[in-house]
Design a protein around this motif. Structure first.
Motif, PDB file in Angstrom:
ATOM      1  N   THR A   1       0.835  -1.192   0.000  1.00  0.00           N
ATOM      2  CA  THR A   1       0.000   0.000   0.000  1.00  0.00           C
ATOM      3  C   THR A   1       0.871   1.244   0.000  1.00  0.00           C
ATOM      4  O   THR A   1       1.977   1.241   0.558  1.00  0.00           O
ATOM      5  N   LYS A   2       0.375   2.261  -0.672  1.00  0.00           N
ATOM      6  CA  LYS A   2       1.080   3.540  -0.711  1.00  0.00           C
ATOM      7  C   LYS A   2       0.052   4.651  -0.577  1.00  0.00           C
ATOM      8  O   LYS A   2      -0.945   4.681  -1.282  1.00  0.00           O
ATOM      9  N   THR A   3       0.308   5.551   0.360  1.00  0.00           N
ATOM     10  CA  THR A   3      -0.622   6.647   0.616  1.00  0.00           C
ATOM     11  C   THR A   3      -0.394   7.773  -0.391  1.00  0.00           C
ATOM     12  O   THR A   3       0.634   7.819  -1.074  1.00  0.00           O
ATOM     13  N   GLU A   4      -1.331   8.681  -0.446  1.00  0.00           N
ATOM     14  CA  GLU A   4      -1.211   9.830  -1.345  1.00  0.00           C
ATOM     15  C   GLU A   4      -0.016  10.719  -0.992  1.00  0.00           C
ATOM     16  O   GLU A   4       0.518  11.403  -1.846  1.00  0.00           O
ATOM     17  N   ASN A   5       0.408  10.696   0.273  1.00  0.00           N
ATOM     18  CA  ASN A   5       1.558  11.516   0.658  1.00  0.00           C
ATOM     19  C   ASN A   5       2.890  10.761   0.520  1.00  0.00           C
ATOM     20  O   ASN A   5       3.925  11.239   0.962  1.00  0.00           O
ATOM     21  N   GLY A   6       2.849   9.562  -0.093  1.00  0.00           N
ATOM     22  CA  GLY A   6       4.073   8.856  -0.436  1.00  0.00           C
ATOM     23  C   GLY A   6       4.557   7.791   0.528  1.00  0.00           C
ATOM     24  O   GLY A   6       5.533   7.110   0.250  1.00  0.00           O
ATOM     25  N   LYS A   7       3.902   7.621   1.674  1.00  0.00           N
ATOM     26  CA  LYS A   7       4.314   6.566   2.607  1.00  0.00           C
ATOM     27  C   LYS A   7       3.893   5.212   2.028  1.00  0.00           C
ATOM     28  O   LYS A   7       2.763   5.055   1.575  1.00  0.00           O
ATOM     29  N   SER A   8       4.805   4.252   2.081  1.00  0.00           N
ATOM     30  CA  SER A   8       4.470   2.926   1.560  1.00  0.00           C
ATOM     31  C   SER A   8       4.784   1.858   2.597  1.00  0.00           C
ATOM     32  O   SER A   8       5.698   2.008   3.423  1.00  0.00           O
ATOM     33  N   PHE A   9       4.010   0.793   2.535  1.00  0.00           N
ATOM     34  CA  PHE A   9       4.152  -0.316   3.471  1.00  0.00           C
ATOM     35  C   PHE A   9       3.930  -1.630   2.741  1.00  0.00           C
ATOM     36  O   PHE A   9       3.143  -1.708   1.807  1.00  0.00           O
ATOM     37  N   ARG A  10       4.632  -2.648   3.188  1.00  0.00           N
ATOM     38  CA  ARG A  10       4.425  -4.021   2.721  1.00  0.00           C
ATOM     39  C   ARG A  10       4.174  -4.862   3.964  1.00  0.00           C
ATOM     40  O   ARG A  10       4.890  -4.739   4.959  1.00  0.00           O
ATOM     41  N   VAL A  11       3.153  -5.691   3.896  1.00  0.00           N
ATOM     42  CA  VAL A  11       2.798  -6.556   5.015  1.00  0.00           C
ATOM     43  C   VAL A  11       2.785  -7.997   4.520  1.00  0.00           C
ATOM     44  O   VAL A  11       2.233  -8.283   3.454  1.00  0.00           O
ATOM     45  N   ILE A  12       3.383  -8.876   5.301  1.00  0.00           N
ATOM     46  CA  ILE A  12       3.356 -10.307   4.996  1.00  0.00           C
ATOM     47  C   ILE A  12       2.872 -11.041   6.237  1.00  0.00           C
ATOM     48  O   ILE A  12       3.380 -10.830   7.339  1.00  0.00           O
ATOM     49  N   VAL A  13       1.890 -11.908   6.032  1.00  0.00           N
ATOM     50  CA  VAL A  13       1.409 -12.777   7.105  1.00  0.00           C
ATOM     51  C   VAL A  13       1.546 -14.204   6.577  1.00  0.00           C
ATOM     52  O   VAL A  13       0.829 -14.605   5.666  1.00  0.00           O
ATOM     53  N   ASP A  14       2.496 -14.947   7.125  1.00  0.00           N
ATOM     54  CA  ASP A  14       2.719 -16.325   6.691  1.00  0.00           C
ATOM     55  C   ASP A  14       1.794 -17.293   7.410  1.00  0.00           C
ATOM     56  O   ASP A  14       1.681 -17.263   8.629  1.00  0.00           O
ATOM     57  N   ASP A  15       1.156 -18.134   6.627  1.00  0.00           N
ATOM     58  CA  ASP A  15       0.301 -19.232   7.093  1.00  0.00           C
ATOM     59  C   ASP A  15      -0.728 -18.824   8.155  1.00  0.00           C
ATOM     60  O   ASP A  15      -0.862 -19.487   9.190  1.00  0.00           O
TER      61      ASP A  15
END
Length: 180
Positions: free
Chosen positions: A124-138
């Motif tokens: 996900t990336k916000t309009e103000n440029g902050k980005s995040f990646r989330v991983i949930v395994d199993d």
């Protein structure tokens, strides 16, 4: 006899998430819930794409993409300071529970249907440029054990994404990779 009372703190947690994923009304309720979130007024998406695809390691998978405002993450515990990603990952941060919410988080349970998979990935990336990646395994394997475990999302900040703003959610191996 005189009885004395003792307060008991009711724990809300993985048992409820387990019940949500086991007691869904239809196997594809996850699609309805994802559309409900992506199409809420507050997300401001003008484009929503759903992909159903086969991935050899996981079986049948779903991805949900939108070009909305994205989801910010604060890591705060106080409800009024939580970002959209915090709300997405938390259980029952919702209007139903009496908290101030928008359409996106009114019930607070829809996103939990996405835990019925072998791997959950969010970019996900916000309009103000902050980005995040989330991983949930199993998450499914952990929740459906005889003694369930809490699936722990791994959150990476400033993760590179190839879109201007919005969210991509991949539900890999949904419901054991079955085809519906």
């Amino acid at each position: 006899e005189v009885y004395t009372s003792k307060e008991h703190d009711i724990k809300i947690g993985i048992g409820i998430i387990k019940q949500v994923i086991q007691n869904r009304g239809h196997h594809l309720d996850v699609i309805r819930e994802a559309l409900s979130n992506s199409c809420s007024q507050e997300v401001k998406a003008t484009k929503v794409v759903i992909n159903i695809f086969y991935e050899p390691s996981y079986g049948w998978c779903l991805s949900f993409e939108d070009n909305g405002v994205g989801m910010d993450y604060t890591g705060e515990q106080e409800p009024s300071k939580k970002g959209r990603l915090d709300k997405f990952l938390d259980l029952s941060y919702s209007g139903v529970s009496g908290l101030i919410s928008d359409e996106f988080s009114y019930k607070g349970l829809g996103a939990k249907l996405m835990y019925l998979c072998k791997r959950l990935e969010i970019e996900t990336k916000t309009e103000n440029g902050k980005s995040f990646r989330v991983i949930v395994d199993d998450p499914m394997g952990k929740l459906l054990k005889k003694e369930p475990e809490k699936p722990i999302p791994q959150i990476y900040q400033d993760s590179p994404v190839n879109f201007k703003h919005g969210t991509v959610i991949k539900v890999l191996g949904y419901d054991e990779g079955r085809k519906y």
